[in-house]
Design a protein around this motif. Structure first.
Motif, PDB file in Angstrom:
ATOM      1  N   ARG A  34       0.831  -1.201   0.000  1.00  0.00           N
ATOM      2  CA  ARG A  34       0.000   0.000   0.000  1.00  0.00           C
ATOM      3  C   ARG A  34       0.870   1.257   0.000  1.00  0.00           C
ATOM      4  N   ASN A  37       2.488   1.922  -3.398  1.00  0.00           N
ATOM      5  CA  ASN A  37       1.593   2.609  -4.334  1.00  0.00           C
ATOM      6  C   ASN A  37       1.641   4.118  -4.115  1.00  0.00           C
ATOM      7  N   LYS A  43      -1.256   2.989  -8.755  1.00  0.00           N
ATOM      8  CA  LYS A  43      -1.544   1.671  -8.199  1.00  0.00           C
ATOM      9  C   LYS A  43      -0.653   0.615  -8.844  1.00  0.00           C
ATOM     10  N   GLN A  46      -2.060  -4.352  -6.581  1.00  0.00           N
ATOM     11  CA  GLN A  46      -3.471  -4.538  -6.236  1.00  0.00           C
ATOM     12  C   GLN A  46      -3.564  -5.752  -5.325  1.00  0.00           C
TER      13      GLN A  46
END
Length: 341
Positions: A34, A37, A43, A46
């Motif tokens: 996370r 990103n 992003k 995922q």
């Protein structure tokens, strides 16, 4: 007219959580991606969190978390991570093993954190591979999966398999994987974001050796303690300890008395009994076999020593941890639910 550059598809990561997973290890597994990103500004990763049936999963701290679906809802993934902690043998079903093997056949890199290596090994995905697992589970793991090349490192990456031994080790390993995928600058920025200034490499040991745990600084005693750590499968007398270092029996006794306030024999017996307790709690091998593995001449000798150390017989200790960790009613319901799916 403007032409928009197409962004590459995110790297798909599937995290399978099993009942009694450790929340801190789970967070150490997903949060680095996370943060990556955010560092990259798009992003890159995922993440999809799944359970075996799509239902919420209860962590070892009693908190249940929702998931994004069942493992069957995942048709493809670049990376698959199994997050488990307490009693992985209780929650590893044939269905989970089949799904993991399918994902590996499709080319996914497959790994586990804390006790996730147990699940991979049960699926036959670690035979001939190097792997690691939390140090408390290592004795039982070695007995159960002799074809796995076990390591005491904090994390191991071997071809398309990877494993980390615990919470902070999971963070170290994810930073390593991010560095391989996105470069060291991104990985370093993620570590900075977590105020994590000392990123460890995989070869770091999980635990301090005995001298480190006991804060021993005398070089001769350090060498003797390392010798004893490597010989937990046999009973050693003081003469054998003395020969390992080339000193007199009296000198060995003096060092133990001065620095540890215990006799050499009592110290080594305590180490062997601790190892025996781990084997009792993590494997199904008999009490007699445990006694032999830990250097006791007979099961009766072992039982007496065990009772003096822990206040009860080996078999009683094994039963007690079984019911402490998984009350009978809860365990039977969990098993029935898991294996029926």
């Amino acid at each position: 007219m403007t032409i928009e550059m197409q962004q590459p598809e995110p790297y798909l990561i599937t995290v399978l959580i099993l009942e009694q997973f450790a929340m801190i290890t789970f967070a150490s597994t997903i949060e680095p991606f996370r943060e990556a990103n955010w560092v990259v500004g798009r992003k890159v990763y995922q993440i999809k969190v799944v359970s075996h049936d799509g239902n919420p999963v209860r962590a070892s701290n009693g908190i249940s978390i929702n998931v994004d679906g069942s493992m069957d809802s995942v048709s493809a993934s670049s990376l698959v991570i199994v997050c488990s902690s307490w009693d992985p043998h209780l929650y590893t079903s044939p269905k989970i093993c089949s799904w993991l093997k399918k994902m590996a056949r499709q080319g996914a890199k497959v790994g586990g954190v804390e006790t996730g290596a147990y699940v991979l090994a049960r699926a036959g995905l670690l035979d001939g591979y190097k792997a690691t697992i939390h140090w408390e589970n290592m004795e039982g793991f070695v007995e159960t999966f002799p074809l796995v090349k076990i390591s005491t490192s904090i994390f191991v990456v071997d071809r398309g398999r990877f494993s980390a031994s615990g919470a902070s080790a999971a963070l170290d390993m994810m930073l390593h994987l991010i560095a391989l995928h996105q470069g060291s600058s991104v990985s370093s920025a993620v570590a900075d974001g977590f105020v994590y200034s000392k990123v460890r490499q995989g070869e770091n040991p999980q635990r301090l050796d005995s001298s480190g745990r006991l804060n021993v600084t005398h070089p001769r005693l350090i060498r003797i303690l390392k010798f004893l750590d490597l010989n937990l499968d046999k009973h050693l007398d003081v003469a054998e300890m003395s020969r390992s270092e080339g000193v007199t029996d009296r000198e060995v006794r003096r060092l133990f008395s001065m620095y540890l306030n215990v006799t050499p024999q009592a110290y080594h017996r305590g180490l062997r009994l601790q190892r025996a307790r781990l084997l009792l709690r993590q494997t199904s091998i008999s009490v007699t076999e445990v006694a032999i593995c830990c250097g006791f001449s007979s099961s009766s000798d072992f039982s007496r020593a065990f009772r003096r150390e822990f206040g009860q017989q080996p078999a009683a200790d094994r039963r007690e941890i079984y019911y402490l960790e998984r009350p009978a009613e809860q365990a039977s319901k969990s098993e029935a639910h898991l294996w029926s799916n």
